[in-house]
Design a protein around this motif. Structure first.
Motif, PDB file in Angstrom:
ATOM      1  N   UNK A 148       0.815  -1.218   0.000  1.00 56.85           N
ATOM      2  CA  UNK A 148       0.000   0.000   0.000  1.00 56.85           C
ATOM      3  C   UNK A 148       0.848   1.268   0.000  1.00 56.85           C
ATOM      4  N   UNK A 149       1.956   1.256  -0.707  1.00 56.74           N
ATOM      5  CA  UNK A 149       2.882   2.382  -0.690  1.00 56.74           C
ATOM      6  C   UNK A 149       2.338   3.607  -1.411  1.00 56.74           C
ATOM      7  N   UNK A 150       1.299   3.432  -2.202  1.00 57.71           N
ATOM      8  CA  UNK A 150       0.711   4.582  -2.895  1.00 57.71           C
ATOM      9  C   UNK A 150       0.172   5.599  -1.895  1.00 57.71           C
ATOM     10  N   UNK A 151      -0.182   5.153  -0.688  1.00 56.78           N
ATOM     11  CA  UNK A 151      -0.691   6.062   0.345  1.00 56.78           C
ATOM     12  C   UNK A 151       0.419   6.947   0.915  1.00 56.78           C
ATOM     13  N   UNK A 152       1.599   6.362   1.148  1.00 56.35           N
ATOM     14  CA  UNK A 152       2.693   7.109   1.787  1.00 56.35           C
ATOM     15  C   UNK A 152       3.731   7.610   0.794  1.00 56.35           C
ATOM     16  N   UNK A 153       3.887   6.897  -0.317  1.00 58.48           N
ATOM     17  CA  UNK A 153       4.835   7.289  -1.358  1.00 58.48           C
ATOM     18  C   UNK A 153       4.120   7.292  -2.713  1.00 58.48           C
ATOM     19  N   UNK A 154       3.221   8.254  -2.949  1.00 62.79           N
ATOM     20  CA  UNK A 154       2.480   8.270  -4.222  1.00 62.79           C
ATOM     21  C   UNK A 154       3.431   8.340  -5.410  1.00 62.79           C
ATOM     22  N   UNK A 155       3.187   7.493  -6.395  1.00 64.91           N
ATOM     23  CA  UNK A 155       4.100   7.386  -7.535  1.00 64.91           C
ATOM     24  C   UNK A 155       4.155   8.669  -8.355  1.00 64.91           C
ATOM     25  N   UNK A 156       3.126   9.495  -8.261  1.00 65.24           N
ATOM     26  CA  UNK A 156       3.141  10.761  -8.993  1.00 65.24           C
ATOM     27  C   UNK A 156       4.150  11.749  -8.422  1.00 65.24           C
ATOM     28  N   UNK A 157       4.515  11.577  -7.162  1.00 66.15           N
ATOM     29  CA  UNK A 157       5.458  12.490  -6.498  1.00 66.15           C
ATOM     30  C   UNK A 157       6.843  11.880  -6.310  1.00 66.15           C
ATOM     31  N   UNK A 158       6.897  10.594  -6.058  1.00 65.66           N
ATOM     32  CA  UNK A 158       8.162   9.936  -5.761  1.00 65.66           C
ATOM     33  C   UNK A 158       8.640   9.156  -6.979  1.00 65.66           C
ATOM     34  N   UNK A 159       9.363   9.860  -7.824  1.00 66.09           N
ATOM     35  CA  UNK A 159       9.912   9.253  -9.040  1.00 66.09           C
ATOM     36  C   UNK A 159      11.435   9.344  -8.997  1.00 66.09           C
ATOM     37  N   UNK A 160      12.082   8.280  -9.397  1.00 65.38           N
ATOM     38  CA  UNK A 160      13.538   8.211  -9.319  1.00 65.38           C
ATOM     39  C   UNK A 160      14.117   7.704 -10.635  1.00 65.38           C
ATOM     40  N   UNK A 161      15.332   8.178 -10.922  1.00 70.38           N
ATOM     41  CA  UNK A 161      16.044   7.678 -12.104  1.00 70.38           C
ATOM     42  C   UNK A 161      16.589   6.278 -11.853  1.00 70.38           C
ATOM     43  N   UNK A 162      17.033   6.054 -10.614  1.00 63.76           N
ATOM     44  CA  UNK A 162      17.572   4.752 -10.233  1.00 63.76           C
ATOM     45  C   UNK A 162      17.017   4.319  -8.884  1.00 63.76           C
ATOM     46  N   UNK A 163      16.771   3.025  -8.755  1.00 61.53           N
ATOM     47  CA  UNK A 163      16.487   2.403  -7.464  1.00 61.53           C
ATOM     48  C   UNK A 163      17.594   1.383  -7.226  1.00 61.53           C
ATOM     49  N   UNK A 164      18.257   1.486  -6.083  1.00 60.50           N
ATOM     50  CA  UNK A 164      19.367   0.594  -5.756  1.00 60.50           C
ATOM     51  C   UNK A 164      18.988  -0.300  -4.582  1.00 60.50           C
ATOM     52  N   UNK A 165      19.444  -1.542  -4.619  1.00 58.14           N
ATOM     53  CA  UNK A 165      19.198  -2.475  -3.511  1.00 58.14           C
ATOM     54  C   UNK A 165      20.332  -3.487  -3.471  1.00 58.14           C
ATOM     55  N   UNK A 166      20.867  -3.730  -2.288  1.00 51.30           N
ATOM     56  CA  UNK A 166      21.976  -4.681  -2.131  1.00 51.30           C
ATOM     57  C   UNK A 166      21.715  -5.599  -0.942  1.00 51.30           C
ATOM     58  N   UNK A 167      21.786  -6.896  -1.195  1.00 54.21           N
ATOM     59  CA  UNK A 167      21.602  -7.913  -0.156  1.00 54.21           C
ATOM     60  C   UNK A 167      20.318  -7.706   0.641  1.00 54.21           C
ATOM     61  N   UNK A 168      19.247  -7.402  -0.059  1.00 59.16           N
ATOM     62  CA  UNK A 168      17.946  -7.255   0.605  1.00 59.16           C
ATOM     63  C   UNK A 168      17.169  -8.570   0.591  1.00 59.16           C
ATOM     64  N   UNK A 169      17.687  -9.566  -0.130  1.00 61.80           N
ATOM     65  CA  UNK A 169      17.040 -10.879  -0.186  1.00 61.80           C
ATOM     66  C   UNK A 169      17.863 -11.862   0.638  1.00 61.80           C
ATOM     67  N   UNK A 170      17.273 -12.283   1.748  1.00 64.52           N
ATOM     68  CA  UNK A 170      17.911 -13.261   2.632  1.00 64.52           C
ATOM     69  C   UNK A 170      16.775 -13.961   3.370  1.00 64.52           C
ATOM     70  N   UNK A 171      17.058 -14.573   4.500  1.00 59.53           N
ATOM     71  CA  UNK A 171      16.025 -15.347   5.192  1.00 59.53           C
ATOM     72  C   UNK A 171      15.104 -14.426   5.990  1.00 59.53           C
ATOM     73  N   UNK A 172      14.069 -13.902   5.321  1.00 59.44           N
ATOM     74  CA  UNK A 172      13.042 -13.125   6.031  1.00 59.44           C
ATOM     75  C   UNK A 172      11.695 -13.404   5.370  1.00 59.44           C
ATOM     76  N   UNK A 173      10.640 -12.947   6.010  1.00 59.20           N
ATOM     77  CA  UNK A 173       9.281 -13.297   5.572  1.00 59.20           C
ATOM     78  C   UNK A 173       8.614 -12.217   4.724  1.00 59.20           C
ATOM     79  N   UNK A 174       9.404 -11.305   4.157  1.00 59.64           N
ATOM     80  CA  UNK A 174       8.813 -10.169   3.452  1.00 59.64           C
ATOM     81  C   UNK A 174       9.301 -10.071   2.008  1.00 59.64           C
ATOM     82  N   UNK A 175       9.591 -11.211   1.408  1.00 64.92           N
ATOM     83  CA  UNK A 175      10.088 -11.189   0.034  1.00 64.92           C
ATOM     84  C   UNK A 175       9.011 -10.727  -0.950  1.00 64.92           C
TER      85      UNK A 175
END
Length: 281
Positions: free
Chosen positions: A185-212
């Protein structure tokens, strides 16, 4: 860090006292290193310009390391890495998985530093998911990006301290630090019309957790038309492979680099999916 001294049966009383005094001084030095993470930045000397580097150690590093591993100059409750022509001081915290350094972050930093033409961050808007210690955010900032580093509330204090320590007075765009919990439900807190980025970066965010699933939904929310998502991860378990397959189904992907178990992917959105989501809203 207390130095270990060799024992000697002929040690005099005076030498024992000297050793005790040295150990006490070392303990004080160790406490100072730990306290440095919360020292007000106004008490530190200001850099002369945006291209100046932080204090460097004279120690030589001789041990061989993988290609993606940076040169670690010194270690005493902190590590100093060298990227983008700067020495970067990183403090870790044992209180959270997110506040320690993970190998894919080092791989991603090296990739960004060594591929500045292919991934030109100058003046670009960048979002980092699961920023952890802040090293990737710091490197992207030093390479000219306007970065927002995000993570959970319990990580933000150490993240903010690392980021501010290494970017203030050195960059054109001072990075921002914000709370972001992965979800649907990120559209409520980070509406896509306002929060636009050229790049999204993520490193080692996939590991043993329940939120994949929530992580993938978050990636899809921020990866709008025109956005490039760069994800670096070390494969550790079967769930990592499952996420990778779902990631490839959700985006147009290409493999940018690979070093053993660490892979770096570039992804862009499938614009048809974005249009369908827009109709749903």
């Amino acid at each position: 860090m207390k130095r270990r001294k060799e024992s000697n049966n002929d040690v005099t009383e005076s030498e024992i006292r000297d050793d005790d005094e040295e150990e006490n001084e070392d303990e004080c030095d160790e406490e100072t290193e730990k306290i440095m993470v919360v020292i007000d930045e106004k008490d530190k000397p200001k850099d002369g310009d945006s291209n100046c580097s932080s204090t460097a150690s004279e120690e030589d590093i001789s041990a061989p390391a993988p290609a993606w591993t940076p040169r670690i100059i010194f270690s005493l409750d902190k590590d100093i890495y060298h990227y983008a022509g700067q020495d970067i001081v990183i403090y870790e915290s044992i209180d959270s998985f997110g506040a320690v350094m993970w190998p894919a972050a080092l791989a991603l930093c090296s990739f960004l530093d060594n591929n500045r033409v292919e991934v030109n961050l100058q003046g670009k808007g960048v979002l980092e998911l699961g920023a952890g210690t802040g090293l990737v955010t710091i490197v992207a900032t030093l390479l000219g990006a306007a970065v927002t580093a995000t993570d959970l509330p319990d990580v933000l204090s150490n993240l903010r301290a690392n980021v501010m320590r290494n970017t203030r007075g050195r960059c054109r765009h001072l990075p921002q630090v914000a709370v972001l919990s992965w979800g649907y439900d990120l559209e409520q807190t980070y509406p896509s019309s306002l929060y636009r980025y050229d790049y999204v970066l993520a490193a080692d965010v996939v590991y043993h957790h329940n939120f994949l699933a929530e992580l993938l939904a978050t990636m899809k929310h921020f990866c709008q038309p025109g956005t490039r998502l760069i994800w670096a991860n070390r494969v550790r378990m079967e769930s990592d492979l499952t996420f990778t397959e779902n990631f490839k189904k959700a985006f147009h992907t290409s493999l940018l680099a690979e070093d053993g178990e660490i892979k770096i992917f570039m992804a862009t959105c499938k614009e048809g999916d974005i249009e369908e989501e827009g109709l749903d809203h």
